[in-house]
Every structure is written in C-alpha cells, then in structure tokens.
Write a protein that holds these residues in place. Sequence first.
Motif, PDB file in Angstrom:
ATOM      1  N   ALA A   7      42.047  44.314  35.641  1.00  0.00           N
ATOM      2  CA  ALA A   7      41.437  44.282  36.972  1.00  0.00           C
ATOM      3  C   ALA A   7      41.850  45.495  37.804  1.00  0.00           C
ATOM      4  N   ILE A   8      43.113  45.890  37.695  1.00  0.00           N
ATOM      5  CA  ILE A   8      43.594  47.058  38.445  1.00  0.00           C
ATOM      6  C   ILE A   8      42.862  48.322  38.006  1.00  0.00           C
ATOM      7  N   LEU A   9      42.668  48.467  36.707  1.00  0.00           N
ATOM      8  CA  LEU A   9      42.075  49.682  36.160  1.00  0.00           C
ATOM      9  C   LEU A   9      40.554  49.718  36.277  1.00  0.00           C
ATOM     10  N   LEU A  10      39.900  48.558  36.242  1.00  0.00           N
ATOM     11  CA  LEU A  10      38.439  48.534  36.138  1.00  0.00           C
ATOM     12  C   LEU A  10      37.726  47.972  37.356  1.00  0.00           C
ATOM     13  N   TRP A  11      38.448  47.393  38.299  1.00  0.00           N
ATOM     14  CA  TRP A  11      37.799  46.720  39.428  1.00  0.00           C
ATOM     15  C   TRP A  11      36.905  47.666  40.220  1.00  0.00           C
ATOM     16  N   ASP A  12      37.364  48.871  40.456  1.00  0.00           N
ATOM     17  CA  ASP A  12      36.609  49.831  41.276  1.00  0.00           C
ATOM     18  C   ASP A  12      35.259  50.185  40.659  1.00  0.00           C
ATOM     19  N   TYR A  13      35.167  50.093  39.334  1.00  0.00           N
ATOM     20  CA  TYR A  13      33.914  50.456  38.662  1.00  0.00           C
ATOM     21  C   TYR A  13      32.829  49.396  38.853  1.00  0.00           C
ATOM     22  N   PHE A  14      33.245  48.154  39.150  1.00  0.00           N
ATOM     23  CA  PHE A  14      32.294  47.059  39.298  1.00  0.00           C
ATOM     24  C   PHE A  14      32.114  46.625  40.750  1.00  0.00           C
ATOM     25  N   TYR A  28      41.092  44.278  44.071  1.00  0.00           N
ATOM     26  CA  TYR A  28      40.924  42.839  44.316  1.00  0.00           C
ATOM     27  C   TYR A  28      41.807  42.341  45.461  1.00  0.00           C
ATOM     28  N   PHE A  29      42.302  43.249  46.280  1.00  0.00           N
ATOM     29  CA  PHE A  29      43.261  42.892  47.341  1.00  0.00           C
ATOM     30  C   PHE A  29      42.725  41.814  48.275  1.00  0.00           C
ATOM     31  N   TYR A  30      41.420  41.797  48.515  1.00  0.00           N
ATOM     32  CA  TYR A  30      40.814  40.808  49.396  1.00  0.00           C
ATOM     33  C   TYR A  30      39.936  39.807  48.639  1.00  0.00           C
ATOM     34  N   SER A  31      40.073  39.771  47.341  1.00  0.00           N
ATOM     35  CA  SER A  31      39.313  38.814  46.521  1.00  0.00           C
ATOM     36  C   SER A  31      40.163  37.579  46.274  1.00  0.00           C
ATOM     37  N   TRP A  32      40.061  36.617  47.181  1.00  0.00           N
ATOM     38  CA  TRP A  32      40.932  35.439  47.117  1.00  0.00           C
ATOM     39  C   TRP A  32      40.705  34.625  45.861  1.00  0.00           C
ATOM     40  N   TYR A  33      39.463  34.599  45.355  1.00  0.00           N
ATOM     41  CA  TYR A  33      39.169  33.817  44.150  1.00  0.00           C
ATOM     42  C   TYR A  33      39.880  34.385  42.930  1.00  0.00           C
ATOM     43  N   PHE A  34      39.949  35.713  42.842  1.00  0.00           N
ATOM     44  CA  PHE A  34      40.687  36.325  41.729  1.00  0.00           C
ATOM     45  C   PHE A  34      42.175  36.080  41.878  1.00  0.00           C
ATOM     46  N   LEU A  49      50.921  33.087  50.401  1.00  0.00           N
ATOM     47  CA  LEU A  49      50.426  34.021  51.409  1.00  0.00           C
ATOM     48  C   LEU A  49      49.444  35.029  50.840  1.00  0.00           C
ATOM     49  N   MET A  50      49.611  35.372  49.551  1.00  0.00           N
ATOM     50  CA  MET A  50      48.726  36.354  48.935  1.00  0.00           C
ATOM     51  C   MET A  50      47.278  35.863  48.941  1.00  0.00           C
ATOM     52  N   VAL A  51      47.081  34.605  48.564  1.00  0.00           N
ATOM     53  CA  VAL A  51      45.735  34.032  48.523  1.00  0.00           C
ATOM     54  C   VAL A  51      45.204  33.811  49.935  1.00  0.00           C
ATOM     55  N   ARG A  73      46.092  35.375  52.738  1.00  0.00           N
ATOM     56  CA  ARG A  73      45.821  36.662  53.373  1.00  0.00           C
ATOM     57  C   ARG A  73      44.499  37.246  52.902  1.00  0.00           C
ATOM     58  N   ALA A  74      44.235  37.122  51.600  1.00  0.00           N
ATOM     59  CA  ALA A  74      42.986  37.663  51.057  1.00  0.00           C
ATOM     60  C   ALA A  74      41.775  36.902  51.593  1.00  0.00           C
ATOM     61  N   ALA A  75      41.926  35.588  51.745  1.00  0.00           N
ATOM     62  CA  ALA A  75      40.806  34.767  52.221  1.00  0.00           C
ATOM     63  C   ALA A  75      40.427  35.084  53.662  1.00  0.00           C
ATOM     64  N   CYS A  76      41.426  35.367  54.506  1.00  0.00           N
ATOM     65  CA  CYS A  76      41.142  35.629  55.928  1.00  0.00           C
ATOM     66  C   CYS A  76      41.191  37.119  56.264  1.00  0.00           C
ATOM     67  N   HIS A  77      41.311  37.974  55.248  1.00  0.00           N
ATOM     68  CA  HIS A  77      41.324  39.435  55.447  1.00  0.00           C
ATOM     69  C   HIS A  77      42.362  39.884  56.477  1.00  0.00           C
ATOM     70  N   ASP A  78      43.585  39.368  56.344  1.00  0.00           N
ATOM     71  CA  ASP A  78      44.734  39.767  57.162  1.00  0.00           C
ATOM     72  C   ASP A  78      44.681  39.282  58.614  1.00  0.00           C
ATOM     73  N   TYR A  79      43.654  38.531  59.003  1.00  0.00           N
ATOM     74  CA  TYR A  79      43.538  38.116  60.399  1.00  0.00           C
ATOM     75  C   TYR A  79      44.414  36.910  60.740  1.00  0.00           C
ATOM     76  N   CYS A  80      44.753  36.111  59.754  1.00  0.00           N
ATOM     77  CA  CYS A  80      45.517  34.888  60.024  1.00  0.00           C
ATOM     78  C   CYS A  80      47.004  35.037  59.724  1.00  0.00           C
ATOM     79  N   ILE A  81      47.385  36.124  59.065  1.00  0.00           N
ATOM     80  CA  ILE A  81      48.793  36.333  58.705  1.00  0.00           C
ATOM     81  C   ILE A  81      49.190  37.759  59.069  1.00  0.00           C
ATOM     82  N   ASP A  82      50.267  37.892  59.830  1.00  0.00           N
ATOM     83  CA  ASP A  82      50.769  39.222  60.176  1.00  0.00           C
ATOM     84  C   ASP A  82      51.284  39.933  58.929  1.00  0.00           C
TER      85      ASP A  82
END
Length: 344
Positions: free
Chosen positions: A177-184, A199-205, A284-286, A288-297
């Motif tokens: 995912a790290i190597l190929l995510w940008d291509y898709f 995939y930093f903001y892809s909560w499902y992944f 927090l990782m999941v 944060r990704a779901a709310c795009h940093d708005y709910c967690i400092d």
Amino acid sequence: MIFDSLNSRLRHIFLFPNGTNVSERNSSLSVDEMLHPENIMILLTVIISIFILVTVLGNTLVIVAFIEDKRLRNQSNFFLLNLAICDFFIGAFCVPMYVPYLITGKWMLGSIFCKLWLVVDNLMCTASALSVVLISYDRFLAVTMAVTYHSQQKKHSQTVLKMIAVWVLSCLVYSPAILLWDYFDEEKSVHDNVCIPGYFYSWYFLLGASTFDFILPLTSISFFNLSIYLNIKIRSKNKRQVIISSISTEESEIPGSSGDKKIAKSLSLLVCVFCICWAPYSLLMVTRAACHDYCIDSYWYEITFWLLWINSSINPLLYPLCHKSFKRAFIKVIYKWLCIKKKE
C-alpha cells in the motif's frame, strides 16, 4: 506542524489560559522563557537521544547475548532474537530518520527516502507485534503440549520457517500500500514536504490493517496467556490432590509448576505492555483518519505514535526480569566488554 502544535499546547497549559493580569504575566516570564522553541527543541533532542540510545543498546545486548551464549540458542529464544532485531531497527533507523521531520515539520530527504522510511517503520512495528504472538504461541505449546514441544526443539527448520512467515506477513500488511497507493489514488492530498502514506486518511484501510497488526495479535496472545494460566491452575490443583492422597515421599515428588508460573507472569507482563503501547495508537489512527484530523489534536496522535516506539525500548528490559538465562548472558556480555575496555 506537530512541533508548533505541541509548543502552543504547552503554552496553553502553563500560561494561564483563563486570562492573566500584569502581575501574573510577570510571574510567568520564566515559564515563557522555558517554553521558548529553542529550549523545547533542545529538551526534545536530549530526550529522544536517550530513547534511541536505550533502545539500540538494549536490543543490541539481546542480540550479542544470543550470539555469545550457545545455551540461549533454543526455539523460544530464537523468537526473542527476532523481536530484538525488529526493535533494534526501530531505534537505529526509524526514530533517527523521524527526528529532523519532527523538529522542522518538513520532510527534507525526498520521496524515495520517505517511502523507505515508511516501509521500514511499518514493517518493523508489525513484525515486532507478530513476534510477540509467536513468542506467546511458543510458550503455549511448551506448557500445554510439553512432550511434543521438547521433541521439536532440535528442528530448527520449523523455527526458521515461522520467523520467515512473520516477516512475509508483516511486509504484506503495509508495504504494498505504501509503494503503490499513489498510483491508484487519483486525488493526491500529500504535499512534497510531508512524509505520510497515501492511505493516511483512508480509515477503512487503517481499520483493516490495525485489525491484523493489533486486534488479532492482542486476541491471540490473550488467548495463549489465558490458556497457560488455566493449564497451570489445573496442574497445581492436581498436584495438591496427589500430595494430599499420597503416603510415601516418592509419590509427592512430582515436578512443580513454579518454570510454568514464571512463564505465565512473563507473558502477562508482555501482554500488558503490548496493549498499553499499541491500543491508543490503533484507536486514534482509525479515528483520526475518519474525521480527517478535525476531532483529534495532532499532539495526541504524536504521543500515541511515540508510545508505539517506546514498546521497542521496553522489550529488552523485560528479558532479564523474566528469563534468568538472559540475565546470566547479559551479565557475561557486560563483564566481557568491561574487561576488554580495561585492557585498552
């Protein structure tokens, strides 16, 4: 970025957030000086340097002890060696690469090194978690199926295969995912001076990945540890019944379950440390990704991020506390090193 957020948060805590008068402002000058960016930077550098030193030296000691002392080369300790290797690279590579990024708020090593750092960091952290599972599974077999376990001690091919499986599975979780995510991903939201995976903001992944590298490992090691505890409890109960019903001394001389109680205690310690270090980050990782940093400092995410790495510095400290064989080997290695230094 993260540094600015942390600095502002510290100021908010210490410099009277509910309003100040002139006298309060004067009394807070020393605090304000202490929270100067340069002073915070120096403090962070010292703390991180100590952390890196402890992590690298601690895991190096485990690796050297394993090499020096042939008595440690059994199946169980091979898995401890695997864990030490993961933790060593976290302290020697992952953390030092991150320090300039933390201080400046900008990634200045280019996209290739960014990908390399992300791959190595995620690989080592996941491999460390799966190594703990392997250690717990090995102890589970040693206690619940002792005869079968001891018969397989000399079959190092199975040990190597299990260790390889840990690395392969760890590599498959994040690296592709790290190597190929940008291509898709058509919408590229990552800037050039920021080093985060696509995939930093892809909560499902992240939910699926955290299920594999935290929830399943935690469930597994909890199950293995509980099984060991119940087995020890049943064994102790049976032993007491035999001693009570026996007459002769020979009948009462049954192997005790005390190498077993120590195993249960050591595993319980490993489980607790693993849960404390991994649970906040995974949650927090999941979120944060779901709310795009708005709910967690950002500083909370940073704290849990470092807590994950701290696990790598704690693991070497658990070995001498839980394993006498490692404690003896550590003393032997340190004594040998001091003798060499004395001769020089």
